[in-house]
Design a protein around this motif. Structure first.
Motif, PDB file in Angstrom:
ATOM      1  N   SER A  26     -35.037  11.469 -13.278  1.00  0.00           N
ATOM      2  CA  SER A  26     -35.981  11.886 -14.182  1.00  0.00           C
ATOM      3  C   SER A  26     -35.805  11.255 -15.541  1.00  0.00           C
ATOM      4  N   VAL A  27     -36.637  11.046 -16.368  1.00  0.00           N
ATOM      5  CA  VAL A  27     -36.777  10.640 -17.780  1.00  0.00           C
ATOM      6  C   VAL A  27     -37.346  11.936 -18.420  1.00  0.00           C
ATOM      7  N   PRO A  28     -36.357  12.412 -19.172  1.00  0.00           N
ATOM      8  CA  PRO A  28     -37.022  13.690 -19.881  1.00  0.00           C
ATOM      9  C   PRO A  28     -37.663  12.981 -21.251  1.00  0.00           C
ATOM     10  N   THR A  29     -38.692  13.921 -21.815  1.00  0.00           N
ATOM     11  CA  THR A  29     -39.448  13.648 -22.967  1.00  0.00           C
ATOM     12  C   THR A  29     -38.468  14.024 -24.269  1.00  0.00           C
ATOM     13  N   GLU A  30     -38.779  13.401 -25.311  1.00  0.00           N
ATOM     14  CA  GLU A  30     -37.961  13.917 -26.631  1.00  0.00           C
ATOM     15  C   GLU A  30     -38.255  15.269 -26.624  1.00  0.00           C
ATOM     16  N   ARG A  31     -39.269  15.837 -26.516  1.00  0.00           N
ATOM     17  CA  ARG A  31     -39.502  17.396 -26.830  1.00  0.00           C
ATOM     18  C   ARG A  31     -38.610  18.210 -25.489  1.00  0.00           C
ATOM     19  N   GLN A  32     -38.625  17.704 -24.556  1.00  0.00           N
ATOM     20  CA  GLN A  32     -37.724  18.379 -23.383  1.00  0.00           C
ATOM     21  C   GLN A  32     -36.336  18.235 -23.674  1.00  0.00           C
ATOM     22  N   VAL A  33     -35.787  17.095 -24.385  1.00  0.00           N
ATOM     23  CA  VAL A  33     -34.387  16.865 -24.476  1.00  0.00           C
ATOM     24  C   VAL A  33     -34.023  17.887 -25.695  1.00  0.00           C
ATOM     25  N   LEU A  34     -34.932  17.840 -26.783  1.00  0.00           N
ATOM     26  CA  LEU A  34     -34.513  18.614 -27.796  1.00  0.00           C
ATOM     27  C   LEU A  34     -34.463  20.266 -27.683  1.00  0.00           C
ATOM     28  N   ARG A  35     -35.476  20.433 -26.866  1.00  0.00           N
ATOM     29  CA  ARG A  35     -35.649  21.834 -26.481  1.00  0.00           C
ATOM     30  C   ARG A  35     -34.617  22.322 -25.494  1.00  0.00           C
ATOM     31  N   CYS A  36     -34.139  21.778 -24.618  1.00  0.00           N
ATOM     32  CA  CYS A  36     -32.863  21.956 -23.806  1.00  0.00           C
ATOM     33  C   CYS A  36     -31.695  21.920 -24.491  1.00  0.00           C
ATOM     34  N   ILE A  37     -31.415  21.181 -25.465  1.00  0.00           N
ATOM     35  CA  ILE A  37     -30.296  21.431 -26.175  1.00  0.00           C
ATOM     36  C   ILE A  37     -30.373  22.557 -27.372  1.00  0.00           C
ATOM     37  N   PHE A  38     -31.269  22.886 -27.701  1.00  0.00           N
ATOM     38  CA  PHE A  38     -31.644  24.117 -28.539  1.00  0.00           C
ATOM     39  C   PHE A  38     -31.224  25.402 -27.738  1.00  0.00           C
ATOM     40  N   ASP A  39     -31.993  25.286 -26.618  1.00  0.00           N
ATOM     41  CA  ASP A  39     -32.167  26.523 -25.555  1.00  0.00           C
ATOM     42  C   ASP A  39     -30.478  26.798 -25.162  1.00  0.00           C
ATOM     43  N   MET A  40     -29.603  25.692 -25.205  1.00  0.00           N
ATOM     44  CA  MET A  40     -28.247  25.935 -24.624  1.00  0.00           C
ATOM     45  C   MET A  40     -27.380  25.929 -25.652  1.00  0.00           C
ATOM     46  N   TYR A  41     -27.801  25.649 -27.035  1.00  0.00           N
ATOM     47  CA  TYR A  41     -26.542  25.660 -28.117  1.00  0.00           C
ATOM     48  C   TYR A  41     -27.092  26.469 -29.325  1.00  0.00           C
ATOM     49  N   GLU A  42     -28.305  27.251 -29.255  1.00  0.00           N
ATOM     50  CA  GLU A  42     -28.781  27.908 -30.274  1.00  0.00           C
ATOM     51  C   GLU A  42     -27.631  29.176 -30.632  1.00  0.00           C
ATOM     52  N   GLY A  43     -26.982  29.694 -29.646  1.00  0.00           N
ATOM     53  CA  GLY A  43     -26.056  30.797 -29.678  1.00  0.00           C
ATOM     54  C   GLY A  43     -24.753  30.289 -30.437  1.00  0.00           C
ATOM     55  N   ASP A  44     -24.599  29.234 -30.533  1.00  0.00           N
ATOM     56  CA  ASP A  44     -23.321  28.623 -31.064  1.00  0.00           C
ATOM     57  C   ASP A  44     -23.283  28.203 -32.621  1.00  0.00           C
ATOM     58  N   PHE A  45     -24.703  28.583 -33.110  1.00  0.00           N
ATOM     59  CA  PHE A  45     -24.626  28.649 -34.682  1.00  0.00           C
ATOM     60  C   PHE A  45     -24.973  29.867 -35.292  1.00  0.00           C
ATOM     61  N   PRO A  46     -24.532  30.122 -36.469  1.00  0.00           N
ATOM     62  CA  PRO A  46     -23.816  29.214 -37.280  1.00  0.00           C
ATOM     63  C   PRO A  46     -22.245  29.297 -36.693  1.00  0.00           C
ATOM     64  N   VAL A  47     -21.733  28.178 -36.954  1.00  0.00           N
ATOM     65  CA  VAL A  47     -20.229  28.054 -36.745  1.00  0.00           C
ATOM     66  C   VAL A  47     -19.442  28.810 -37.348  1.00  0.00           C
ATOM     67  N   GLU A  48     -18.626  29.570 -36.763  1.00  0.00           N
ATOM     68  CA  GLU A  48     -17.280  30.527 -37.229  1.00  0.00           C
ATOM     69  C   GLU A  48     -16.187  29.920 -37.421  1.00  0.00           C
ATOM     70  N   GLY A  49     -15.222  30.332 -38.228  1.00  0.00           N
ATOM     71  CA  GLY A  49     -13.969  30.008 -38.188  1.00  0.00           C
ATOM     72  C   GLY A  49     -13.922  28.744 -39.342  1.00  0.00           C
ATOM     73  N   PRO A  50     -13.043  27.969 -39.025  1.00  0.00           N
ATOM     74  CA  PRO A  50     -12.708  27.014 -40.177  1.00  0.00           C
ATOM     75  C   PRO A  50     -13.710  25.788 -40.160  1.00  0.00           C
ATOM     76  N   SER A  51     -14.816  25.914 -39.305  1.00  0.00           N
ATOM     77  CA  SER A  51     -16.019  24.956 -39.558  1.00  0.00           C
ATOM     78  C   SER A  51     -17.185  25.730 -40.363  1.00  0.00           C
ATOM     79  N   VAL A  52     -16.986  26.870 -40.904  1.00  0.00           N
ATOM     80  CA  VAL A  52     -18.141  27.465 -41.456  1.00  0.00           C
ATOM     81  C   VAL A  52     -19.087  26.716 -42.430  1.00  0.00           C
TER      82      VAL A  52
END
Length: 134
Positions: free
Chosen positions: A4-30
């Motif tokens: 399948s070839v995902p749309t731009e919106r699908q790619v961005l939404r997928c990444i956001f949904d998968m990684y929104e909990g990783d932000f803000p970055v804690e520790g030395p990368s604050v």
């Protein structure tokens, strides 16, 4: 192999949904905006090839959304390496781009819905005229 070839919106939404909990970055990368993503996991979630996804992020989306902030500095959406991070995405920037995409999608959906209702009313009016003309 996924094809399948995902749309731009699908790619961005997928990444956001998968990684929104990783932000803000804690520790030395604050204060950092870049977070590492797992290209394999995102590709699997989207049902596409990981190499296609990498190319889409790096060659197309980063090129489309990258902008200069100075003579030798730019803001990137995606970079293959940012310090020790591999496959790094600028999550706050991705969020802003996704919000604009979602707004455009919402406008399109509403416009399409209104157009379909108008079409249905027009067809109904034509049918009513044909029935009453007999």
């Amino acid at each position: 192999m996924a094809n399948s070839v995902p749309t731009e919106r699908q790619v961005l939404r997928c990444i956001f949904d998968m990684y929104e909990g990783d932000f803000p970055v804690e520790g030395p990368s604050v204060g950092k905006t870049m977070i590492a993503i797992d290209i394999d996991a995102v590709a699997k979630s989207l049902g596409c090839d990981k190499n296609i996804l990498f190319g889409y992020l790096y060659y197309h989306l980063d090129n489309k959304y990258r902008y200069k902030t100075g003579e030798n500095t730019s803001v990137h959406l995606f970079v293959p390496r940012a310090g020790e991070l591999r496959h790094a995405i600028n999550l706050p920037y991705l969020t802003a781009v996704l919000a604009a995409q979602e707004q455009e999608h919402s406008k399109f959906t509403w416009s399409l819905g209104v157009s379909l209702v108008a079409l249905a009313l027009s067809v109904g009016a034509i049918i009513a005229q044909l029935v009453t003309a007999r």
